[in-house]
Design a protein around this motif. Structure first.
Motif: not given
Length: 253
Positions: A21-31, A36-49, A55-57
């Motif tokens: 039941g987490a909010e969308i912003y919480r899910v996107e921010d947490s992911v 980023r904590a594992y060294g990935v730069e500029a990850p792309e995260v998109f969530a809907l209910p 997505s990463i590079n």
């Protein structure tokens, strides 16, 4: 670094947060924070209910994308707090990806289960409390207590017939609530059919979806907010329809 497993880890964390039941912003921010904590730069995260896309590079330019569909879910604050704490732990300690995946896999279910009698008592006491809160008498609260148990039975066992059709369950529960409230008042056990009915219907009011919808619309998550708002509107319509059916059935009594 095995980036395939890392994306699986972050996606799993996001899915578990959303399922609780987490909010969308919480899910996107947490992911995003986990990646980023594992060294990935500029990850792309998109969530809907009901959907999460991550997505990463990789450093060598190879794109990795994961998309997961989220089943119909409610809100469990205790479960949400546990997974939120896990995401913070992953960001602060960054254990090896394999170890983190094993830790998540061991958490098969943190949701506490309750016996049917305990659930029914919860429904019953909640409806009695709301009836008193709205100005009902003690006898009105007693009637609401019984009505709450009946609605609880409809919600618990009606799901075996309707599955995840929340609209049907809401119509059924509200119809039973209105009919029984009318029956008790006609029988002389209760005094105010409106107060009893409203107290029982508080079990079905979509307060959390509506609140999350407004919060997400104001935060700019328009699609998610509109989706949750539509869910709340449909639930409200189901309550109105069910009450109308219950009143119609109770009129000849």
């Amino acid at each position: 670094m095995d980036y395939e497993k890392l994306v699986n880890l972050a996606t799993d964390v996001g899915c578990r947060l959303m399922s609780s039941g987490a909010e969308i912003y919480r899910v996107e921010d947490s992911v995003s924070r986990v990646l980023r904590a594992y060294g990935v730069e500029a990850p792309e995260v998109f969530a809907l209910p009901n959907c999460l896309i991550v997505s990463i590079n990789t450093p060598d330019g190879r794109p990795i994308t994961r998309m997961r569909r989220i089943p119909v879910h409610g809100t469990d604050i205790e479960e949400l707090d546990i997974y939120n704490e896990i995401s913070r732990e992953l960001c602060s300690q960054t254990p090896p990806v394999g170890e983190a995946l094993d830790m998540l896999s061991r958490i098969t279910s943190v949701r506490r289960s309750f016996r049917p009698t305990e659930v029914l008592l919860g429904y019953s006491f909640a409806t009695a409390f709301f009836t008193l809160l709205f100005g009902g008498s003690v006898m009105d609260a007693v009637c609401a207590f019984v009505c709450g148990s009946a609605v609880g039975l409809c919600l618990m066992f009606g799901s075996k017939i309707a599955g995840r059709n929340g609209f049907f369950l809401t119509v059924l529960g509200s119809a039973v609530a209105a009919f029984l409230a009318h029956l008790f008042v006609v029988g002389g056990l209760g005094f105010d059919v409106d107060t009893i009915t409203i107290g029982v219907l508080m079990l079905l009011v979509p307060g959390v979806p509506l609140t999350n919808a407004m919060r997400e619309i104001l935060a700019g998550d328009i699609y998610s907010g509109l989706s949750r708002a539509a869910e709340a509107i449909l639930t409200a319509a189901a309550i109105a329809l069910g009450v109308a059916v219950g009143i119609a059935l109770g009129l000849p009594v």
